[in-house]
Motif scaffolding. Structure first.
Motif, PDB file in Angstrom:
ATOM      1  N   SER A 171       0.830  -1.209   0.000  1.00  0.00           N
ATOM      2  CA  SER A 171       0.000   0.000   0.000  1.00  0.00           C
ATOM      3  C   SER A 171       0.860   1.253   0.000  1.00  0.00           C
ATOM      4  O   SER A 171       2.069   1.202   0.216  1.00  0.00           O
ATOM      5  CB  SER A 171      -0.925   0.026   1.224  1.00  0.00           C
ATOM      6  OG  SER A 171      -0.157   0.114   2.424  1.00  0.00           O
ATOM      7  N   ILE A 172       0.205   2.394  -0.253  1.00  0.00           N
ATOM      8  CA  ILE A 172       0.806   3.701  -0.049  1.00  0.00           C
ATOM      9  C   ILE A 172      -0.038   4.445   0.980  1.00  0.00           C
ATOM     10  O   ILE A 172      -1.237   4.198   1.102  1.00  0.00           O
ATOM     11  CB  ILE A 172       0.919   4.522  -1.351  1.00  0.00           C
ATOM     12  CG1 ILE A 172      -0.473   4.780  -1.944  1.00  0.00           C
ATOM     13  CG2 ILE A 172       1.805   3.814  -2.360  1.00  0.00           C
ATOM     14  CD1 ILE A 172      -0.440   5.728  -3.128  1.00  0.00           C
ATOM     15  N   ILE A 201       7.682  12.059  -0.782  1.00  0.00           N
ATOM     16  CA  ILE A 201       7.362  10.754  -1.340  1.00  0.00           C
ATOM     17  C   ILE A 201       6.351  10.086  -0.420  1.00  0.00           C
ATOM     18  O   ILE A 201       6.618   9.939   0.777  1.00  0.00           O
ATOM     19  CB  ILE A 201       8.625   9.886  -1.457  1.00  0.00           C
ATOM     20  CG1 ILE A 201       9.657  10.577  -2.356  1.00  0.00           C
ATOM     21  CG2 ILE A 201       8.279   8.498  -2.000  1.00  0.00           C
ATOM     22  CD1 ILE A 201      10.977   9.844  -2.439  1.00  0.00           C
ATOM     23  N   PRO A 202       5.182   9.711  -0.934  1.00  0.00           N
ATOM     24  CA  PRO A 202       4.203   9.047  -0.058  1.00  0.00           C
ATOM     25  C   PRO A 202       4.805   7.801   0.570  1.00  0.00           C
ATOM     26  O   PRO A 202       5.506   7.029  -0.107  1.00  0.00           O
ATOM     27  CB  PRO A 202       3.062   8.683  -1.013  1.00  0.00           C
ATOM     28  CG  PRO A 202       3.201   9.611  -2.162  1.00  0.00           C
ATOM     29  CD  PRO A 202       4.677   9.857  -2.312  1.00  0.00           C
ATOM     30  N   PRO A 203       4.601   7.588   1.843  1.00  0.00           N
ATOM     31  CA  PRO A 203       5.126   6.378   2.484  1.00  0.00           C
ATOM     32  C   PRO A 203       4.555   5.126   1.821  1.00  0.00           C
ATOM     33  O   PRO A 203       3.407   5.094   1.369  1.00  0.00           O
ATOM     34  CB  PRO A 203       4.636   6.505   3.926  1.00  0.00           C
ATOM     35  CG  PRO A 203       4.385   7.964   4.122  1.00  0.00           C
ATOM     36  CD  PRO A 203       3.920   8.466   2.807  1.00  0.00           C
ATOM     37  N   VAL A 204       5.370   4.101   1.772  1.00  0.00           N
ATOM     38  CA  VAL A 204       4.942   2.811   1.231  1.00  0.00           C
ATOM     39  C   VAL A 204       4.968   1.797   2.370  1.00  0.00           C
ATOM     40  O   VAL A 204       5.783   1.893   3.293  1.00  0.00           O
ATOM     41  CB  VAL A 204       5.842   2.347   0.069  1.00  0.00           C
ATOM     42  CG1 VAL A 204       5.670   3.272  -1.119  1.00  0.00           C
ATOM     43  CG2 VAL A 204       7.298   2.285   0.492  1.00  0.00           C
ATOM     44  N   ALA A 241      -4.602   7.616   6.012  1.00  0.00           N
ATOM     45  CA  ALA A 241      -5.312   6.729   5.090  1.00  0.00           C
ATOM     46  C   ALA A 241      -4.309   5.877   4.331  1.00  0.00           C
ATOM     47  O   ALA A 241      -3.152   6.258   4.147  1.00  0.00           O
ATOM     48  CB  ALA A 241      -6.164   7.540   4.124  1.00  0.00           C
ATOM     49  N   LYS A 242      -4.772   4.724   3.883  1.00  0.00           N
ATOM     50  CA  LYS A 242      -3.967   3.830   3.050  1.00  0.00           C
ATOM     51  C   LYS A 242      -4.820   3.307   1.905  1.00  0.00           C
ATOM     52  O   LYS A 242      -6.007   3.041   2.071  1.00  0.00           O
ATOM     53  CB  LYS A 242      -3.454   2.644   3.869  1.00  0.00           C
ATOM     54  CG  LYS A 242      -2.317   2.944   4.804  1.00  0.00           C
ATOM     55  CD  LYS A 242      -1.805   1.681   5.455  1.00  0.00           C
ATOM     56  CE  LYS A 242      -0.629   2.005   6.372  1.00  0.00           C
ATOM     57  NZ  LYS A 242      -0.110   0.772   7.013  1.00  0.00           N
ATOM     58  N   VAL A 243      -4.189   3.142   0.767  1.00  0.00           N
ATOM     59  CA  VAL A 243      -4.836   2.531  -0.384  1.00  0.00           C
ATOM     60  C   VAL A 243      -3.860   1.514  -0.976  1.00  0.00           C
ATOM     61  O   VAL A 243      -2.653   1.794  -1.048  1.00  0.00           O
ATOM     62  CB  VAL A 243      -5.256   3.585  -1.438  1.00  0.00           C
ATOM     63  CG1 VAL A 243      -4.057   4.383  -1.932  1.00  0.00           C
ATOM     64  CG2 VAL A 243      -5.996   2.933  -2.593  1.00  0.00           C
ATOM     65  N   GLY A 244      -4.369   0.327  -1.337  1.00  0.00           N
ATOM     66  CA  GLY A 244      -3.435  -0.682  -1.810  1.00  0.00           C
ATOM     67  C   GLY A 244      -4.138  -1.884  -2.403  1.00  0.00           C
ATOM     68  O   GLY A 244      -5.355  -1.866  -2.644  1.00  0.00           O
TER      69      GLY A 244
END
Length: 206
Positions: free
Chosen positions: A38-39, A56-59, A198-201
């Motif tokens: 996810s990011i 940089i968005p966290p991964v 929030a996270k999306v993945g």
């Protein structure tokens, strides 16, 4: 005759229960493993950023093992990098670099699957193995490496200072997952995790 009637009643009850169980469509079952890259969206702990150099968005990557049909537990790791300049309040430009690393534990309660079995055929379109609603909590360690660079006022002399910090964090989340196939899905989580809101993945279920 009474024995025969009782046997027929028990058979009917067993058949009805089997039908009900067949109608429920769980999105996760005991023994499943969910692998989730996810990011993270919505940074916090920003500092005093005015002139952003890059963010940089966290991964992140986590996996959860389903210990029951409704509960899953696992590990998660996350990485983030942020840089910015601050030249508004000083004669020299300051360049800040923050590097974040987290490792922790998480657990989820898949409440939609619980409701599917509890309410049986009253779920309508929600009674689908493609849908998964869940809530959960997490805890883990956060490491922050900070690097500051600046030029000496009136000279070309450059300076650099590095610091390190760590803390124990607790988080919570609510999520929604949709499966495109038996093994591949996508998810969205909101809540407080170590590096954002929030996270999306994607999800790989094996």
């Amino acid at each position: 005759m009474n024995y025969l009637k009782n046997a027929l009643v028990l058979l009917l009850i067993f058949s009805a229960s089997s039908t009900t169980l067949a109608q429920s469509a769980p999105s996760i079952e005991k023994g499943n493993v969910l692998i989730n890259p996810s990011i993270t969206l919505g940074w916090y702990d920003y500092g005093y950023s005015w002139d952003v150099v890059n963010i940089i968005p966290p991964v992140a990557l986590n996996f959860e093992y389903a210990s029951t049909d409704y509960l899953s537990f696992g590990l998660e790791a996350e990485y983030g990098l942020r840089r910015y300049k601050d030249g508004l309040f000083t004669a020299s430009d300051y360049l800040y670099k923050y590097e974040y690393k987290t490792v922790g534990f998480r657990g989820s309660f898949h409440y939609l699957d619980f409701l599917k079995n509890l309410l049986e055929d009253k779920m309508g379109g929600l009674n689908s193995d493609k849908l998964d609603f869940y809530v959960g909590a997490s805890t883990g360690l956060l490491w922050i490496n900070t690097t500051e660079k600046w030029d000496q006022t009136g000279t070309n002399e450059q300076h650099e200072r590095k610091t390190f910090d760590s803390s124990w964090r607790f988080g919570y989340f609510a999520g929604f997952r949709y499966y495109f196939s038996d093994q591949l899905g996508a998810f969205l989580e909101t809540g407080r995790n170590p590096l954002g809101w929030a996270k999306v993945g994607l999800t790989l279920k094996i």
